[in-house]
Design an enzyme around this catalytic site. Structure first.
Site, PDB file in Angstrom:
ATOM      1  CG  ASP A 197      46.834   8.502  70.320  1.00  0.00           C
ATOM      2  OD1 ASP A 197      46.412   7.888  69.324  1.00  0.00           O
ATOM      3  OD2 ASP A 197      47.940   8.264  70.844  1.00  0.00           O
TER       4      ASP A 197
ATOM      5  CG  HIS B   3      54.654 -18.819  43.857  1.00  0.00           C
ATOM      6  ND1 HIS B   3      54.386 -19.422  45.079  1.00  0.00           N
ATOM      7  CD2 HIS B   3      55.623 -19.557  43.272  1.00  0.00           C
ATOM      8  CE1 HIS B   3      55.156 -20.493  45.212  1.00  0.00           C
ATOM      9  NE2 HIS B   3      55.932 -20.595  44.131  1.00  0.00           N
TER      10      HIS B   3
ATOM     11  CB  VAL C  46      51.196  -2.552  71.611  1.00  0.00           C
ATOM     12  CG1 VAL C  46      51.866  -2.497  70.259  1.00  0.00           C
ATOM     13  CG2 VAL C  46      49.787  -3.081  71.473  1.00  0.00           C
ATOM     14  CB  ILE C  47      54.473   0.228  74.680  1.00  0.00           C
ATOM     15  CG1 ILE C  47      53.728   1.245  73.815  1.00  0.00           C
ATOM     16  CG2 ILE C  47      55.810   0.805  75.163  1.00  0.00           C
ATOM     17  CD1 ILE C  47      53.529   2.621  74.434  1.00  0.00           C
TER      18      ILE C  47
ATOM     19  N   GLY D 175      49.656   1.727  79.187  1.00  0.00           N
ATOM     20  CA  GLY D 175      48.632   2.439  78.434  1.00  0.00           C
ATOM     21  C   GLY D 175      48.885   3.930  78.375  1.00  0.00           C
ATOM     22  NE  ARG D 176      50.725   7.490  73.997  1.00  0.00           N
ATOM     23  CZ  ARG D 176      51.790   8.243  74.279  1.00  0.00           C
ATOM     24  NH1 ARG D 176      52.850   7.712  74.857  1.00  0.00           N
ATOM     25  NH2 ARG D 176      51.809   9.512  73.970  1.00  0.00           N
TER      26      ARG D 176
HETATM   27  P1  NAD Z   1      48.293  -1.293  75.966  1.00  0.00           P
HETATM   28  O1  NAD Z   1      46.920  -0.933  76.349  1.00  0.00           O
HETATM   29  O2  NAD Z   1      48.540  -1.939  74.639  1.00  0.00           O
HETATM   30  O3  NAD Z   1      48.910  -2.304  77.047  1.00  0.00           O
HETATM   31  C1  NAD Z   1      48.988  -2.009  78.396  1.00  0.00           C
HETATM   32  C2  NAD Z   1      49.057  -3.324  79.158  1.00  0.00           C
HETATM   33  O4  NAD Z   1      49.361  -3.041  80.505  1.00  0.00           O
HETATM   34  C3  NAD Z   1      47.760  -4.113  79.124  1.00  0.00           C
HETATM   35  O5  NAD Z   1      48.040  -5.424  78.735  1.00  0.00           O
HETATM   36  C4  NAD Z   1      47.280  -4.041  80.577  1.00  0.00           C
HETATM   37  O6  NAD Z   1      46.567  -5.181  80.993  1.00  0.00           O
HETATM   38  C5  NAD Z   1      48.589  -3.888  81.329  1.00  0.00           C
HETATM   39  N1  NAD Z   1      48.501  -3.227  82.641  1.00  0.00           N
HETATM   40  C6  NAD Z   1      47.749  -2.162  82.974  1.00  0.00           C
HETATM   41  N2  NAD Z   1      47.991  -1.805  84.263  1.00  0.00           N
HETATM   42  C7  NAD Z   1      48.938  -2.667  84.741  1.00  0.00           C
HETATM   43  C8  NAD Z   1      49.637  -2.805  85.965  1.00  0.00           C
HETATM   44  N3  NAD Z   1      49.417  -1.960  86.976  1.00  0.00           N
HETATM   45  N4  NAD Z   1      50.529  -3.807  86.084  1.00  0.00           N
HETATM   46  C9  NAD Z   1      50.776  -4.648  85.041  1.00  0.00           C
HETATM   47  N5  NAD Z   1      50.151  -4.553  83.859  1.00  0.00           N
HETATM   48  C10 NAD Z   1      49.250  -3.569  83.694  1.00  0.00           C
HETATM   49  O7  NAD Z   1      49.149   0.039  76.149  1.00  0.00           O
HETATM   50  P2  NAD Z   1      50.653   0.358  75.744  1.00  0.00           P
HETATM   51  O8  NAD Z   1      51.388  -0.875  75.402  1.00  0.00           O
HETATM   52  O9  NAD Z   1      51.165   1.224  76.836  1.00  0.00           O
HETATM   53  O10 NAD Z   1      50.466   1.206  74.422  1.00  0.00           O
HETATM   54  C11 NAD Z   1      49.769   2.465  74.455  1.00  0.00           C
HETATM   55  C12 NAD Z   1      49.068   2.742  73.152  1.00  0.00           C
HETATM   56  O11 NAD Z   1      50.000   2.926  72.103  1.00  0.00           O
HETATM   57  C13 NAD Z   1      48.163   1.593  72.746  1.00  0.00           C
HETATM   58  O12 NAD Z   1      46.929   2.105  72.338  1.00  0.00           O
HETATM   59  C14 NAD Z   1      48.886   0.951  71.604  1.00  0.00           C
HETATM   60  O13 NAD Z   1      48.009   0.368  70.659  1.00  0.00           O
HETATM   61  C15 NAD Z   1      49.679   2.104  71.003  1.00  0.00           C
HETATM   62  N6  NAD Z   1      50.892   1.568  70.381  1.00  0.00           N
HETATM   63  C16 NAD Z   1      50.779   0.952  69.169  1.00  0.00           C
HETATM   64  C17 NAD Z   1      51.894   0.376  68.598  1.00  0.00           C
HETATM   65  C18 NAD Z   1      51.760  -0.322  67.274  1.00  0.00           C
HETATM   66  O14 NAD Z   1      50.770  -0.111  66.593  1.00  0.00           O
HETATM   67  N7  NAD Z   1      52.698  -1.169  66.884  1.00  0.00           N
HETATM   68  C19 NAD Z   1      53.115   0.405  69.228  1.00  0.00           C
HETATM   69  C20 NAD Z   1      53.194   1.014  70.488  1.00  0.00           C
HETATM   70  C21 NAD Z   1      52.061   1.592  71.042  1.00  0.00           C
END
Ligand code: NAD
Length: 438
Positions: free
Chosen positions: A298, A427, A181-182, A260-261
């Site tokens: 979180d 609509h 997502v980020i 990820g976080r």
């Molecule tokens: P995420 O879990 O959404 O995505 C992380 C991605 O990194 C995954 O697709 C994973 O497969 C990939 N990955 C992991 N290790 C890797 C590596 N070594 N090399 C390449 N790819 C790798 O985490 P995020 O995007 O960091 O977001 C963190 C949290 O914040 C999430 O829980 C997300 O839902 C939340 N967030 C939400 C929103 C929203 O609601 N719009 C926006 C930003 C963040």
């Protein structure tokens, strides 16, 4: 003073809990070491959406011709965009401060540490003072995960999302490690502002947790627009601005890590018996294994979304106050949005064995066609075969983030297809797609 509730962390979980408990006339103390609002307001949801909005204005002006509008000398000032983002954040932080400004709520700015706990009382220390409370709510949030990739640590070219948001200068080019997502939201921001973007994702697909028909629409558009997306690609090492991956070499001015976080368990060492796995373990009422200790947001490692955090906090406080009817969170009906362009929004389950899927292109909506020249989109509704209940909705197409709540409502209330068909949608709006797809 003996407080009813001590809250560690002033993000969406913490401030929602403080507001709810203090409104019920209970004495609350809330500890926050940075600014109120937490990650979401200060370095997450709000700042990214503010910058994305600026980028969208620029991008739409650049492509205005397709709507019959001529815009010449379209330009942007990134520093001004960042300054506006800071202004928006300041305004909203002040709003939260004002909400918590009541006689039952004490906000302490400092780093809190649990000192001791019995079944009757929790003692928290902050800024050299001790605070006693009947209940503790842990809302310490999460922090960016730094993967153990050689060359990431202490590399000035490597950013996390907070550093990216703080920079008043755009990178010349960016490689984004992590296509979640980020990663995709920043890819959107930089791409719309003309920065060359490469997304590197370890899994076979970007946004691996989402419906893949929906993701396919986004990927196709982004690749056509010039964003490089490398999937099934592992980053092996980083040397300065150079990335070695399992699929070859990538060079970029800046490298954003968004993989990820992780739950932040800071300040809890005195709670030696607290059960933790991916975060603090909680039951449906946000109770931990320790009597009078709750957790929300979180830090529970469940669903890391601000709106989930806020709802968890409501449930936790409702439980502490022994409110009737007893509240729970409907995890089956939590909407989520990815602020790409087009936006992705979904709720509920993906298609399964016992489900049928109804799919319709967004172009079935008149309003969508009127406002999305040359764009495609998709709406998928997942229906339980036996009961005809709506159990999931997955969409791509602007502005689906604005009406996914209607789908969440249907899933939450367990609407059947005939029941949902009786709802009148205004609509012309893109939301009508939810009815068309039925
Ligand atoms: P995420 O879990 O959404 O995505 C992380 C991605 O990194 C995954 O697709 C994973 O497969 C990939 N990955 C992991 N290790 C890797 C590596 N070594 N090399 C390449 N790819 C790798 O985490 P995020 O995007 O960091 O977001 C963190 C949290 O914040 C999430 O829980 C997300 O839902 C939340 N967030 C939400 C929103 C929203 O609601 N719009 C926006 C930003 C963040």
């Amino acid at each position: 003073m003996q407080y009813f509730l001590a809250i560690i962390g002033g993000g969406p979980a913490g401030y929602t809990a403080a507001e709810k408990a203090s409104k019920a006339g209970k004495q609350v103390v809330l500890f926050e070491q940075n600014a109120l609002g937490g990650t979401c307001l200060n370095v997450g949801c709000i700042p990214t959406k503010t910058l994305l909005y600026s980028a969208k204005q620029y991008y739409n002006a650049l492509h205005a011709d397709k709507y019959g509008v001529t815009a010449e000398n379209v330009a942007f000032n990134y520093e001004k965009m960042v300054l506006r983002k800071q202004k928006v954040v300041r305004k909203l932080v002040a709003g939260i401060k004002a909400k918590l400004n009541n006689e039952c709520c004490t906000v302490v700015n400092g780093t809190a540490e649990v000192v001791s706990r019995t079944d009757e009382q929790v003692v928290v220390a902050c800024n050299g003072e001790q605070y006693e409370a009947e209940n503790l709510l842990i809302c310490t949030g999460s922090t960016n995960f730094v993967p153990p990739i050689p060359g990431v640590k202490d590399n000035p070219n490597v950013w996390d999302s907070t550093m990216a948001l703080d920079s008043k200068e755009l990178p010349q080019s960016i490689a984004i490690v992590g296509g979640g997502v980020i990663g995709l939201e920043f890819a959107t921001l930089y791409h719309e502002l003309g920065v060359p973007v490469t997304v590197i994702e370890a899994m076979p697909t970007i946004l691996p947790n989402l419906d893949q028909d929906i993701v396919h629409v986004l990927r196709e558009k982004y690749e056509k627009a010039g964003i490089t997306i490398l999937t099934d690609t592992k980053v092996e090492s980083i040397d300065g601005q150079h990335i070695s991956t399992s699929q070859g070499e990538v060079d970029a001015d800046k490298i954003l890590i968004s993989v990820g976080r992780r739950a932040n368990l800071q300040g809890l060492t005195a709670l030696t018996d607290l059960q933790c796995e991916r975060g603090v373990c909680v039951d449906d009422f946000m109770r931990t294994n320790l009597k009078n200790v709750y957790a929300a947001g979180d830090v529970t490692g469940k669903v890391m979304l601000a709106h989930v955090a806020a709802r968890q906090a409501e449930v936790a406080v409702g439980r502490m106050l022994r409110q009737i009817p007893v509240q729970r969170i409907a995890y089956n009906a939590i909407p989520s949005v990815v602020y790409t362009n087009p936006e992705i929004a979904s709720v509920g389950i993906a298609a399964g064995q016992d489900c049928e899927v109804r799919t319709l292109p967004m172009t079935y909506s008149g309003r969508f066609v009127a406002e999305n020249e040359g764009e495609t989109g998709l709406c998928k509704m997942v229906v339980d075969k036996k009961t005809q209940t709506v159990v999931g909705v997955h969409m791509i197409g602007n502005p689906c983030s604005e009406f996914i709540a209607a789908a969440s409502f249907a899933v939450r209330m367990g609407y059947t297809v005939p029941e949902f068909q009786q709802v009148v949608f205004p609509h012309p709006t893109v939301s009508e797609i939810l009815k068309e797809v039925l």
